[in-house]
Design a protein around this motif. Structure first.
Motif, PDB file in Angstrom:
ATOM      1  N   CYS A   1     -28.911 -67.834 -50.080  1.00  0.00           N
ATOM      2  CA  CYS A   1     -29.030 -69.235 -50.804  1.00  0.00           C
ATOM      3  C   CYS A   1     -29.914 -69.007 -52.107  1.00  0.00           C
TER       4      CYS A   1
ATOM      5  N   ALA B   1     -38.957 -59.713 -35.074  1.00  0.00           N
ATOM      6  CA  ALA B   1     -38.928 -61.409 -35.361  1.00  0.00           C
ATOM      7  C   ALA B   1     -38.428 -61.351 -36.806  1.00  0.00           C
ATOM      8  N   ILE B   2     -37.359 -60.667 -37.196  1.00  0.00           N
ATOM      9  CA  ILE B   2     -37.006 -60.601 -38.606  1.00  0.00           C
ATOM     10  C   ILE B   2     -35.280 -61.087 -38.567  1.00  0.00           C
TER      11      ILE B   2
ATOM     12  N   ILE C   1     -42.380 -52.330 -42.109  1.00  0.00           N
ATOM     13  CA  ILE C   1     -41.775 -51.352 -41.262  1.00  0.00           C
ATOM     14  C   ILE C   1     -40.446 -50.903 -41.619  1.00  0.00           C
TER      15      ILE C   1
ATOM     16  N   GLY D   1     -42.773 -66.517 -43.812  1.00  0.00           N
ATOM     17  CA  GLY D   1     -41.563 -66.032 -44.063  1.00  0.00           C
ATOM     18  C   GLY D   1     -40.826 -67.327 -45.006  1.00  0.00           C
TER      19      GLY D   1
ATOM     20  N   ARG E   1     -33.108 -72.643 -38.177  1.00  0.00           N
ATOM     21  CA  ARG E   1     -33.709 -73.665 -38.272  1.00  0.00           C
ATOM     22  C   ARG E   1     -35.317 -73.315 -37.859  1.00  0.00           C
TER      23      ARG E   1
ATOM     24  N   ALA F   1     -37.629 -73.559 -46.541  1.00  0.00           N
ATOM     25  CA  ALA F   1     -37.442 -74.551 -45.440  1.00  0.00           C
ATOM     26  C   ALA F   1     -37.773 -76.032 -46.289  1.00  0.00           C
ATOM     27  N   ARG F   2     -36.656 -76.794 -46.160  1.00  0.00           N
ATOM     28  CA  ARG F   2     -37.119 -78.002 -46.911  1.00  0.00           C
ATOM     29  C   ARG F   2     -38.040 -79.124 -46.270  1.00  0.00           C
ATOM     30  N   TYR F   3     -37.685 -78.835 -44.863  1.00  0.00           N
ATOM     31  CA  TYR F   3     -38.576 -79.906 -43.798  1.00  0.00           C
ATOM     32  C   TYR F   3     -38.101 -79.328 -42.587  1.00  0.00           C
TER      33      TYR F   3
END
Ligand SMILES: Cc1cc2nc3c(=O)[nH]c(=O)nc-3n(C[C@H](O)[C@H](O)[C@H](O)COP(=O)(O)OP(=O)(O)OC[C@H]3O[C@@H](n4cnc5c(N)ncnc54)[C@H](O)[C@@H]3O)c2cc1C
Length: 334
Positions: A196, A167-168, A137, A48, A315, A64-66
């Protein structure tokens, strides 16, 4: 009226929609408890938003950066990833740019990244799971105590799980369940998802800035980082830059051709250089403006559950914990 709870037995079938960290975390915990789980993911791969763009001679973590690890349960998961070599601490000093000056970030949190790619921890979780990538889906429907799943690619699946886990991100969950589950509308409204704009800037040689990674607290950018500064990154010099969330949201439907020059100009104004080549990515659902603390949402009457970062403070860590908490609730329900 008393609820009739379709108790999850060990042999129950659970479909998890979304193979980001929340879906993989939830599916792993369910599978460990002996429940039969299938994961459906619309993309070609898992992870994802914990993502890495790979191309000829270069790579870049453009999601994600970290991540950080504050909860003991997630610290245990991190210890496994560190031991398996799929994550490492990122020790590059982080800067902050504000009031037209640079200074060091005061945060003392240890920061971690997947190795060699940001996707690596997700791949590690996915190893023991049945995952159907390339399955979007497009609708779900409950009939005779079982779910029917319709996909954009293959039509109606010949698979009838007792439970469906979404889980979206909230807007994507809303699109699938607003006609079935009244609770999702309120949750979605509270979450207020923001986009973003992200750019990957490629250079023929290393460039230097006051910090190799920095939060930018003024102008249209919010983050600049040298991807090659992360452990085990190879290939061309690549910097990733993120636009500020409100600016991104205000311009989310703009043509990337109009966004890119503005972001590059902002990078140059910070002391960067014009890239030799670039790529741009629109994250339509990057984060939630409001961090919900529900953890997860679970409806035993309908056999439907929701997990994801948006329900648990945002996060990577929040996503993983959300998946675990939902799975544990289903496993222990009686
Ligand atoms: C630019 C950016 C920077 C970030 N920086 C950080 C950071 O520094 N630190 C941090 O901790 N977090 C950061 N995050 C947030 C972090 O990436 C997320 O919190 C986390 O990865 C969310 O995981 P998730 O499983 O909840 O959702 P996702 O990772 O979004 O997973 C959802 C999955 O569901 C799939 N999907 C969606 N709809 C369907 C459908 N209909 N059918 C099938 N599959 C579907 C998607 O393709 C996706 O793979 C950042 C995110 C972005 C975008």
């Amino acid at each position: 009226m008393a609820l009739i709870l379709p108790r999850i037995e060990k042999k129950s079938q659970v479909a998890v929609i979304g193979a980001g960290l929340a879906g993989l975390s939830c599916a792993s915990a369910l599978a460990k408890a002996g429940i039969q789980v299938k994961v459906f993911e619309k993309s070609r791969g898992v992870a994802g938003r914990m993502s890495t763009r790979k191309s000829d001679g270069w790579q870049c973590d453009h999601g994600a950066r970290y991540f950080t690890a504050r909860d003991p349960a997630f610290q245990n998961q991190l210890a496994i990833w560190l031991e398996q070599g799929v994550a490492a601490q990122w020790q590059t000093p982080i800067g902050v740019y504000e009031n037209q000056a640079w200074h060091s970030s005061k945060s003392s949190d240890a920061r971690y990244v997947g190795t060699p790619w940001m996707t690596s921890p997700a791949h590690h979780l996915a190893k023991s799971l049945e995952i159907h990538t390339g399955h979007t889906i497009s609708s779900i429907n409950r009939a005779q105590q079982q779910w029917q799943l319709n996909t954009a690619e293959y039509g109606l699946l010949n698979y009838h799980p007792d439970w469906v886990i979404l889980a979206i991100p909230a807007p994507q969950a809303l699109a699938l369940t607003k006609a079935i589950d009244p609770a999702i509308t309120g949750l979605h409204e509270k979450a207020k998802t923001e986009g973003c704009w992200t750019m990957m800037l490629r250079f023929n040689q290393a460039i230097t800035m006051p910090f190799e990674a920095a939060f930018i607290n003024e102008g249209i950018l919010s983050w600049v980082a040298r991807n090659n500064a992360k452990p085990q990154r190879t290939g061309e010099e690549v910097w990733v830059i993120h636009a500020q969330s409100q600016w991104s949201q205000d311009h989310i439907d703009a043509d990337p051709l109009t966004i890119a020059p503005q972001m590059i100009a902002a990078f140059i104004a910070l002391g960067g250089k014009a890239p030799a080549a670039h790529a741009i990515h629109r994250w339509r659902y990057a984060s939630s403006a409001t961090s919900l603390q529900e953890g997860f949402h679970c409806d035993f009457e309908r056999g439907i559950g929701y997990c994801g970062d948006w329900l648990n403070g945002g996060r990577v860590e929040g996503a993983w914990l959300s998946g675990q908490a939902l799975a544990n609730t289903i496993i222990t329900a009686d």
